[in-house]
Scaffold this motif. Sequence first.
Motif, short mmCIF file in Angstrom:
data_model
loop_
_atom_site.label_atom_id
_atom_site.label_comp_id
_atom_site.label_asym_id
_atom_site.label_seq_id
_atom_site.Cartn_x
_atom_site.Cartn_y
_atom_site.Cartn_z
N GLU A 102 2.95 -14.66 0.27
CA GLU A 102 2.78 -14.19 -1.09
C GLU A 102 4.16 -13.94 -1.67
OE1 GLU A 102 -0.16 -11.27 -3.48
OE2 GLU A 102 0.87 -10.35 -1.78
N GLN A 103 4.37 -14.46 -2.87
CA GLN A 103 5.64 -14.28 -3.58
C GLN A 103 5.37 -13.51 -4.86
OE1 GLN A 103 6.38 -18.74 -3.37
NE2 GLN A 103 8.43 -17.95 -3.72
N GLU A 104 6.40 -12.82 -5.32
CA GLU A 104 6.35 -12.17 -6.62
C GLU A 104 7.40 -12.83 -7.50
OE1 GLU A 104 5.88 -7.67 -8.03
OE2 GLU A 104 7.75 -8.05 -6.96
N MET A 105 6.97 -13.30 -8.66
CA MET A 105 7.87 -13.98 -9.58
C MET A 105 8.71 -12.94 -10.33
SD MET A 105 6.87 -16.76 -8.49
CE MET A 105 7.87 -17.93 -9.36
N ALA A 106 10.02 -13.15 -10.39
CA ALA A 106 10.92 -12.19 -11.02
C ALA A 106 10.67 -12.09 -12.53
CB ALA A 106 12.38 -12.57 -10.75
N ALA A 107 10.34 -13.21 -13.17
CA ALA A 107 10.20 -13.23 -14.63
C ALA A 107 9.06 -12.36 -15.14
CB ALA A 107 10.00 -14.67 -15.11
N ASP A 108 7.91 -12.41 -14.47
CA ASP A 108 6.73 -11.71 -14.99
C ASP A 108 6.03 -10.82 -13.97
OD1 ASP A 108 5.58 -13.60 -13.36
OD2 ASP A 108 4.54 -14.67 -14.96
N GLY A 109 6.53 -10.75 -12.75
CA GLY A 109 5.90 -9.92 -11.73
C GLY A 109 4.62 -10.49 -11.16
N LYS A 110 4.27 -11.71 -11.56
CA LYS A 110 3.05 -12.35 -11.08
C LYS A 110 3.16 -12.62 -9.58
CE LYS A 110 0.18 -16.43 -11.73
NZ LYS A 110 0.05 -17.73 -12.39
N LYS A 111 2.07 -12.33 -8.87
CA LYS A 111 2.04 -12.58 -7.43
C LYS A 111 1.36 -13.92 -7.19
CE LYS A 111 2.27 -7.78 -6.20
NZ LYS A 111 1.63 -6.63 -5.59
N VAL A 112 2.01 -14.75 -6.36
CA VAL A 112 1.54 -16.10 -6.10
C VAL A 112 1.33 -16.28 -4.59
CG1 VAL A 112 2.06 -18.57 -6.33
CG2 VAL A 112 2.84 -16.96 -8.09
N PRO A 113 0.07 -16.53 -4.17
CA PRO A 113 -0.17 -16.78 -2.75
C PRO A 113 0.05 -18.26 -2.42
CG PRO A 113 -2.25 -16.71 -3.92
CD PRO A 113 -1.17 -16.43 -4.94
N THR A 114 0.46 -18.53 -1.19
CA THR A 114 0.56 -19.92 -0.72
C THR A 114 -0.12 -20.03 0.64
OG1 THR A 114 2.78 -19.48 0.15
CG2 THR A 114 2.66 -20.59 -1.97
N ASN A 115 -0.77 -21.18 0.82
CA ASN A 115 -1.51 -21.47 2.04
C ASN A 115 -1.17 -22.92 2.41
OD1 ASN A 115 -3.35 -21.57 4.13
ND2 ASN A 115 -5.15 -21.50 2.82
N LEU A 116 -0.34 -23.09 3.42
CA LEU A 116 0.23 -24.40 3.73
C LEU A 116 0.13 -24.71 5.22
CD1 LEU A 116 3.61 -23.89 1.82
CD2 LEU A 116 1.57 -25.03 0.92
N HIS A 117 0.26 -25.99 5.53
CA HIS A 117 0.50 -26.42 6.91
C HIS A 117 1.95 -26.89 6.94
CE1 HIS A 117 -0.25 -27.80 10.94
NE2 HIS A 117 0.45 -28.86 10.63
N ILE A 118 2.71 -26.44 7.92
CA ILE A 118 4.14 -26.75 8.01
C ILE A 118 4.43 -27.54 9.28
CG2 ILE A 118 6.47 -25.76 8.15
CD1 ILE A 118 5.11 -25.15 5.47
N LEU A 119 5.30 -28.52 9.12
CA LEU A 119 5.86 -29.28 10.24
C LEU A 119 7.37 -29.12 10.16
CD1 LEU A 119 5.92 -31.42 12.53
CD2 LEU A 119 5.91 -33.15 10.72
N MET A 120 7.95 -28.61 11.24
CA MET A 120 9.41 -28.48 11.33
C MET A 120 9.90 -29.31 12.51
SD MET A 120 10.14 -24.41 11.01
CE MET A 120 10.60 -23.71 9.45
N ASN A 121 11.07 -29.89 12.36
CA ASN A 121 11.74 -30.58 13.45
C ASN A 121 13.08 -29.88 13.67
OD1 ASN A 121 9.94 -32.90 14.04
ND2 ASN A 121 10.31 -33.28 11.88
N TRP A 122 13.27 -29.39 14.89
CA TRP A 122 14.49 -28.71 15.28
C TRP A 122 15.25 -29.61 16.23
CZ3 TRP A 122 15.83 -23.62 13.74
CH2 TRP A 122 14.88 -22.99 12.93
N LEU A 123 16.56 -29.64 16.12
CA LEU A 123 17.41 -30.48 16.96
C LEU A 123 18.39 -29.60 17.72
CD1 LEU A 123 18.13 -33.42 17.71
CD2 LEU A 123 19.66 -33.46 15.73
N LYS A 124 18.53 -29.89 19.00
CA LYS A 124 19.41 -29.11 19.86
C LYS A 124 20.82 -29.70 19.85
CE LYS A 124 19.43 -26.96 24.43
NZ LYS A 124 18.74 -26.90 25.71
N GLN A 125 21.78 -28.82 19.67
CA GLN A 125 23.18 -29.20 19.75
C GLN A 125 23.84 -28.22 20.71
OE1 GLN A 125 25.63 -28.53 16.26
NE2 GLN A 125 26.88 -30.28 16.77
N GLY A 126 24.23 -28.73 21.87
CA GLY A 126 24.72 -27.84 22.91
C GLY A 126 23.58 -26.95 23.37
#
Length: 150
Positions: free
Chosen positions: A113-137
Motif C-alpha cells: 500500500e502506497q500513499e500518494m504525496a499529492a493528495d494523500g490517496k492510498k493505493v493498494p497493489t497486488n502483484l506477482h514478482i520475478l527477480m533475477n539475482w546474480l552473484k559476483q564473488g
Amino acid sequence: MTINRRDLALSTLAVSALALSTPALAASADEDAVAKKVEAFRLAQIAADPKALGALCWDALSYSHSSGKVEDKATFIANATEGKSKFLSIEYKDPTIKVVGPVAIVRFHWIAEQEMAADGKKVPTNLHILMNWLKQGDDWKLLSRAATKL
C-alpha cells in the motif's frame, strides 16, 4: 598400522557422502544469502533509501513494472526515492528461491500500500514478482525484476 578392506570401504563411503552433500549445503547457503538480500531490498524500498537500493542492484539493472514501464538502475532509484509516494507497507508473500550456478530466481506475491504525496490517496497493489539475482564473488545483486498484476 594395518588398513583392511572394511576400513577402506567405510572411509571411501564417508568421503563420497560428504562430496555429495556439499553442493546441497552450498545451495542452501546461497539461498540464505539471497533471502537476506531480498529482505534488504524490501526494507530499502519501504525506506526509499537510494544508497541501500544502489548497493543491492547491478549497474545494468532492468526493472520492469506491472504497467510495462522498464527502468534502468538510475531511473529506478530516482523514481523509487523522489517522494511522489510513500510505501506504507510491502509484503513479499510465499517467496521461492532457486539458485542455478551464479543466478538466483526469486518469485513472490507482492502486497503493498502506497500513499500518494499529492493528495494523500492510498493505493493498494497486488502483484506477482520475478527477480533475477546474480552473484559476483560472494555478493548477490539484483539484475532484473518483472511484475505482473494479479
